[in-house]
Motif scaffolding. Structure first.
Motif, PDB file in Angstrom:
ATOM      1  N   HIS A 152      -5.284   1.644  -9.272  1.00 22.39           N
ATOM      2  CA  HIS A 152      -6.395   1.558  -8.708  1.00 22.39           C
ATOM      3  C   HIS A 152      -6.812  -0.071  -9.309  1.00 22.39           C
ATOM      4  O   HIS A 152      -7.717  -0.441  -8.226  1.00 22.39           O
ATOM      5  CB  HIS A 152      -7.220   2.331 -10.249  1.00 22.39           C
ATOM      6  N   GLY A 153      -6.438  -0.719  -9.940  1.00 19.80           N
ATOM      7  CA  GLY A 153      -7.585  -2.252 -10.287  1.00 19.80           C
ATOM      8  C   GLY A 153      -6.842  -2.720  -8.843  1.00 19.80           C
ATOM      9  O   GLY A 153      -8.008  -3.587  -8.560  1.00 19.80           O
ATOM     10  N   PHE A 154      -5.726  -2.844  -8.447  1.00 27.50           N
ATOM     11  CA  PHE A 154      -5.031  -3.281  -6.959  1.00 27.50           C
ATOM     12  C   PHE A 154      -5.721  -3.042  -6.072  1.00 27.50           C
ATOM     13  O   PHE A 154      -6.090  -3.906  -5.211  1.00 27.50           O
ATOM     14  CB  PHE A 154      -3.491  -3.168  -7.068  1.00 27.50           C
ATOM     15  N   HIS A 155      -6.044  -2.274  -5.652  1.00 30.73           N
ATOM     16  CA  HIS A 155      -7.259  -1.573  -4.504  1.00 30.73           C
ATOM     17  C   HIS A 155      -8.769  -1.993  -4.864  1.00 30.73           C
ATOM     18  O   HIS A 155      -9.334  -2.755  -3.686  1.00 30.73           O
ATOM     19  CB  HIS A 155      -7.703   0.051  -5.154  1.00 30.73           C
ATOM     20  N   VAL A 156      -9.634  -2.049  -5.942  1.00 30.59           N
ATOM     21  CA  VAL A 156     -10.252  -2.703  -6.358  1.00 30.59           C
ATOM     22  C   VAL A 156     -10.212  -4.523  -6.223  1.00 30.59           C
ATOM     23  O   VAL A 156     -10.878  -5.067  -5.086  1.00 30.59           O
ATOM     24  CB  VAL A 156     -10.537  -2.838  -7.755  1.00 30.59           C
TER      25      VAL A 156
END
Length: 332
Positions: free
Chosen positions: A276-280
């Motif tokens: 998810h952090g990579f998406h953000v």
């Protein structure tokens, strides 16, 4: 038959662009396809997490005891900083809505301002996530892993507001470090084909000595009792568990061991929040590109701000996914 074909008015145009299925442009349709496929991916991850947690429900770490840190403050603040991160991300979604609305009104100044706020919110969230990772990896109390892979934590009973409550203790507060001849395996000091990670600062024997010198220290297992709390052993049981089953001193969490409980919890935490952090992070980079295009007047010349709307769809999706991640990992 010929009449039917003649009245559709789409012959020869289907693959040439210009059509708007469901009254949406191709760009927005492709963004929706991406979001649906990504939503299925996250659903699979969270379902796997849910099944694993259900299987080990009696020994799963309690989130209120894991995420208790706040930057620049010492103490126990369960979930405070995670709630702050969530608030910031949700507010960035609000500013993105305002940017899209300003784009509909061709208001370049407001689009620029709200896009800027959205980027700041995304950066704060990504930075906070990195800090939380670092804190989780470092750990704070330490524990002992048994031969069966279970985690034993340490503490003592203390009077809080007139009640006896179990208070965690760090192994650095009572362990008695002693010299050891144990040498870390490496190519220069061991067998040429054997290597291992850095040796822990303490051995199990150091923990045993510390417990024997401090009769108030007890062991808490990772098993949750009927009151929803971790099981605390008696003094005799505590010493027996450490002496007979203690195998490795654990500090912090990684993909192999986890001082807070089941290593599976850490595996899912790193993988899902990292994904998810990579998406953000990707969303912040895309937002920055769109932001500078807005400043340069690219969309003003096109007479539409559809690119802001498309990146807004992505950003709202990232926010929505976090709501589910937040619920699964921190609230349930």
């Amino acid at each position: 038959m010929n009449t039917t074909v003649a009245t559709t008015d789409t012959e020869g145009k289907t693959w040439e662009g210009g059509n708007q299925p469901l009254k949406a442009s191709y760009g927005k349709m492709m963004m929706w396809f991406f979001i649906v496929s990504d939503a299925l991916t996250f659903s699979g991850f969270l379902a796997a997490y849910g099944f694993s947690r259900f299987k080990f429900i009696d020994a799963w770490p309690i989130a209120d005891e894991v995420f208790t840190h706040v930057p620049f403050f010492h103490g126990n603040y369960p979930m405070i900083y995670v709630a702050f991160m969530t608030f910031v991300l949700i507010m960035s979604s609000v500013t993105m809505v305002l940017a899209v609305d300003a784009g509909h009104h061709m208001n370049k100044k407001k689009v620029t301002w709200y896009m800027f706020l959205t980027i700041i919110g995304g950066l704060i969230f990504v930075g906070s996530q990195a800090w939380e990772w670092a804190t989780f990896i470092k750990g704070d109390y330490g524990a002992v892993q048994t031969k069966g892979g279970n985690i034993l934590q340490f503490g003592e009973y203390a009077t809080v507001d007139g009640e006896q409550k179990f208070k965690r203790l760090s192994i650095t507060d009572f362990a008695v470090a002693s010299p050891t001849e144990r040498v870390q395996h490496g190519r220069d000091v061991g067998l040429w084909f054997v290597e291992e990670a850095s040796l822990p600062a303490y051995q199990v024997s150091d923990i045993v000595k510390g417990m024997e010198a401090n009769p108030n220290i007890l062991v808490r297992t990772q098993i949750i009792n009927e009151e929803g709390e971790k099981t605390v052993l008696s003094r005799e049981e505590s010493l027996q568990q450490i002496k007979e089953n203690g195998r490795l001193v654990v500090q912090g969490a990684n993909l192999t061991v986890n001082e807070y409980g089941s290593p599976l919890f850490a595996d899912f935490f790193f993988f899902i929040t990292g994904f998810h952090g990579f998406h953000v992070f990707s969303g912040v980079v895309i937002n920055i590109i769109i932001f500078f295009n807005v400043i340069l007047g690219t969309y003003e010349r096109r007479k539409n701000y559809e690119m802001v709307e498309k990146v807004g769809l992505y950003w709202h999706f990232v926010d929505l996914v976090w709501v589910f991640v937040f619920t699964f990992f921190y609230l349930v």
